[in-house]
Scaffold this active site. Structure first.
Site, short mmCIF file in Angstrom:
data_model
loop_
_atom_site.label_atom_id
_atom_site.label_comp_id
_atom_site.label_asym_id
_atom_site.label_seq_id
_atom_site.Cartn_x
_atom_site.Cartn_y
_atom_site.Cartn_z
N LYS A 285 0.80 -1.38 -0.01
CA LYS A 285 0.16 0.17 0.10
C LYS A 285 0.98 1.30 0.04
O LYS A 285 0.69 2.38 -0.72
CB LYS A 285 -0.86 0.04 1.33
N GLU B 269 10.34 -4.55 4.77
CA GLU B 269 10.37 -5.99 4.04
C GLU B 269 10.26 -6.18 2.82
O GLU B 269 10.91 -6.81 2.08
CB GLU B 269 9.49 -7.00 5.03
N GLY C 295 -4.80 -2.17 5.08
CA GLY C 295 -3.88 -3.25 4.60
C GLY C 295 -4.82 -4.84 4.77
O GLY C 295 -4.79 -5.36 4.13
N ARG C 296 -5.28 -5.08 6.04
CA ARG C 296 -5.82 -6.19 6.49
C ARG C 296 -7.33 -6.51 5.97
O ARG C 296 -8.01 -7.38 6.18
CB ARG C 296 -5.82 -6.27 7.91
N GLU D 157 -4.52 -7.05 14.78
CA GLU D 157 -4.29 -5.88 14.45
C GLU D 157 -5.32 -4.86 14.30
O GLU D 157 -5.15 -3.40 14.57
CB GLU D 157 -3.78 -5.86 12.94
N HIS E 59 -4.93 -34.10 17.55
CA HIS E 59 -4.02 -34.89 17.94
C HIS E 59 -2.87 -33.93 18.51
O HIS E 59 -1.65 -34.45 18.57
CB HIS E 59 -3.48 -35.85 16.83
N LYS F 76 9.36 -0.76 14.16
CA LYS F 76 9.92 -0.44 13.04
C LYS F 76 10.82 0.59 13.06
O LYS F 76 12.04 0.68 12.38
CB LYS F 76 8.72 0.10 12.00
O1 F6P Z 1 2.12 -4.28 9.92
C1 F6P Z 1 1.71 -2.80 9.61
C2 F6P Z 1 1.04 -2.50 8.19
O2 F6P Z 1 0.91 -1.45 7.91
C3 F6P Z 1 -0.12 -3.59 7.85
O3 F6P Z 1 -1.28 -3.00 8.52
C4 F6P Z 1 -0.23 -3.68 6.45
O4 F6P Z 1 -1.08 -4.89 5.89
C5 F6P Z 1 1.36 -3.96 6.34
O5 F6P Z 1 2.02 -3.27 7.15
C6 F6P Z 1 1.84 -3.95 4.85
O6 F6P Z 1 2.07 -2.46 4.65
P1 F6P Z 1 2.27 -2.08 3.01
O7 F6P Z 1 0.98 -2.76 2.21
O8 F6P Z 1 2.09 -0.70 3.14
O9 F6P Z 1 3.54 -2.53 2.80
#
Ligand code: F6P
Length: 544
Positions: free
Chosen positions: A210, A216, A271-272, A357, A388, A508
């Site tokens: 987003k 990452e 995002g979620r 979240e 199990h 972060k």
């Molecule tokens: O973990 C925080 C967060 O902002 C989530 O809400 C989101 O889904 C994820 O990081 C990834 O964010 P982006 O789509 O901006 O890379």
């Protein structure tokens, strides 16, 4: 948004629920069933393609009425309307919350900042369709002319969990000649394993973020570019092997991806809550545009049910309220999500972000610390595997763990007795949890006295049975929307803000400070706490 609300625990409806809980805590489920022959029938709702049996919960009709009253008194009805109509209910980020607009019909009108967003949603869907169809028809060629056969989605959180969950859930609808892989973790192992055996000339990366700034994802996208260019030694190859899904065109273009190959979405999609947006591009490529439309239709069915049904007959509202019942009145800390469908193996992981979240918050929207519990911990594994391993604790441990059982009447693979066996297990587990096995029953079976305490099942372990016809794209949509709205229900009653994720910021920022200290060759002065300083020093000494 909460200005007119009384603090939750001072509300009359809350107090009545406390009184109700005291009565119910002493009433075994066996009694509740014995005293009402129609209980199962009354406490089952069938709507939006979901059969929702909540009769094995420690509730009476009075409890359900009180829970619905609490929802009304909390202004849930108005808040649902605020969400669906694009009010800026994400107060701390000043945004509307419109994942429901992502599945709105083309002729709907939803206005944000003076503009109808629905045509934009459909324009992106159409662009995604053209692209997906090209790939699916083997018409999207890589830089060297080879057909793209592999799609690797790079993203994290909502930009990964939705796509990977949906791909796994709907694998049986996917194009089997294409390979789909997902990279999220900054641990290089994730990338290295995801591209194992893939030919760069046949591989397309979807960089899904987003913000297009997430550490990452940017690290993995950079590594993907290096991996590609190591083999195809031409920067021009990026255009054929990278597309982006983002709200940030500037960053996408800085990365080197042509914005013509960017699929956009908007700040009003959390995002979620984004799997119906362009974040679902990999899903659409895998299952095809028609099936993707069916997925959206499933979401929409549940949206409409949530928006219109009275709370006492409203599946997502009741689901959220039952969560509150155990969390806040019985002290249950967790909920187990137990899909009896192997294709839903990533569903609990997906739900963890959606629920925790969203509602893992400690202050109300107006900044007051809450004096009650908010989100439960969600966890789970597909049945029958969990039986199990951890079910022992649910049956006979000291913790109360409400369970969501999810099952489907039709099997995808009709192999011998498998599906009947699977279903017999899910029904049996719910039955055993609810009704247990008494000392008298064991005695009648001739069990020795000393063994009886060990073999007794107390029962009264609550569960919901969520039964659908078959795991189709539409069914997955209904299921996800059901949880999305249950989360909303809870967030509104807890008076918190489910749509911001501030809790991820501190880690972060600290990682951003520590990374250069780990990379630095010079013995820079460390200014952290003593433990962190020692860890950094040890890592520097031992990393090679
Ligand atoms: O973990 C925080 C967060 O902002 C989530 O809400 C989101 O889904 C994820 O990081 C990834 O964010 P982006 O789509 O901006 O890379």
């Amino acid at each position: 948004m909460n200005d007119t609300l009384k603090p939750l625990k001072t509300m009359e409806e809350w107090k009545l629920l406390e009184i109700n809980q005291e009565k119910l805590a002493k009433r075994p489920l066996r009694d509740l069933f014995a005293s009402d022959a129609k209980r199962a029938e009354k406490m089952t709702i069938e709507a939006a393609g979901v059969y929702f049996d909540y009769s094995k919960h420690r509730v009476t009709e009075e409890t359900i009425k009180l829970l619905a009253d609490l929802a009304e008194a909390s202004g849930l009805r108005e808040k649902i309307e605020d969400m669906f109509t694009g009010e800026k209910i994400n107060l701390t980020e000043g945004r509307a919350v419109l994942h429901t607009a992502l599945r709105a019909p083309k002729n709907a009108t939803i206005v944000v900042d003076g503009e109808n967003v629905v045509p934009h949603v459909h324009a992106v869907l159409e662009k995604m369709e053209v692209f997906a169809n090209k790939l699916r028809a083997a018409q999207w060629k890589g830089h060297t002319g080879k057909t793209i056969k592999n799609v690797v989605n790079i993203g994290i959180g909502g930009s990964d969990l939705g796509p990977v969950m949906a791909y796994e859930a709907l694998k049986n609808y996917s194009l089997r000649w294409m390979t789909f892989r997902f990279v999220s973790n900054v641990d290089a192992t994730d990338f290295a394993e995801a591209v194992q055996g893939l030919d760069p000339e046949e591989t397309l990366f979807i960089v899904a973020s987003k913000t297009f700034t997430t550490q990452e994802t940017m690290a993995n996208a950079g590594t993907a570019r290096d991996w590609l260019l190591k083999s195809i030694k031409d920067e021009a190859a990026i255009a054929k092997h990278f597309v982006a899904v983002s709200t940030n065109a500037k960053k996408v273009s800085e990365f080197g991806i042509d914005t013509a190959n960017m699929f956009g979405f908007w700040d009003w999609v959390g995002g979620r809550y984004s799997m119906c947006s362009a974040i679902g591009l990999s899903t659409m490529i895998a299952i095809g545009p028609d099936n993707f439309r069916k997925l959206l239709a499933g979401f929409r069915e549940m949206d409409e049910h949530y928006r219109t049904a009275p709370f006492e007959r409203n599946i997502p509202a009741l689901m959220g309220l039952l969560g509150i019942w155990y969390n806040n009145f019985f002290g249950a800390q967790t909920i187990a999500v137990l899909p009896y469908e192997q294709y839903l193996k990533r569903f609990p992981a997906y739900l963890q972000q959606l629920t925790m979240e969203s509602n893992g918050k400690r202050v109300t929207l107006d900044g007051r610390p809450v004096d009650y519990q908010t989100s439960q911990v969600y966890w789970g594994e597909p049945g029958t595997n969990g039986q199990h391993s951890f079910y022992q604790l649910i049956h006979q441990g000291t913790k109360l763990i409400p369970c969501d059982f999810i099952a489907f009447c039709k099997a995808h693979h009709k192999l011998g007795r498998h599906h009947d066996l699977l279903m017999s297990n899910v029904f049996a587990q719910a039955q055993a949890l609810a009704f247990g096995k008494t000392a008298e029953e064991l005695k009648a079976e001739g069990v020795h006295d000393w063994l009886i305490p060990h073999k007794t099942f107390e029962g009264d372990r609550p569960s919901t049975m969520i039964l659908l016809d078959e795991l189709t794209p539409a069914a997955l949509g209904r299921l996800v929307a059901m949880y999305e709205h249950a989360v909303f229900t809870q967030g509104m009653i807890w008076q918190i803000g489910p749509f911001d994720p501030w809790g991820v910021e501190l880690g972060k920022a600290l990682a951003g400070r520590i990374a250069p200290e780990l990379e630095s060759q010079a013995e820079t002065e460390l200014k952290h706490d003593a433990s962190t300083n020692a860890l950094i020093r040890r890592y520097r000494k031992h990393r090679i």
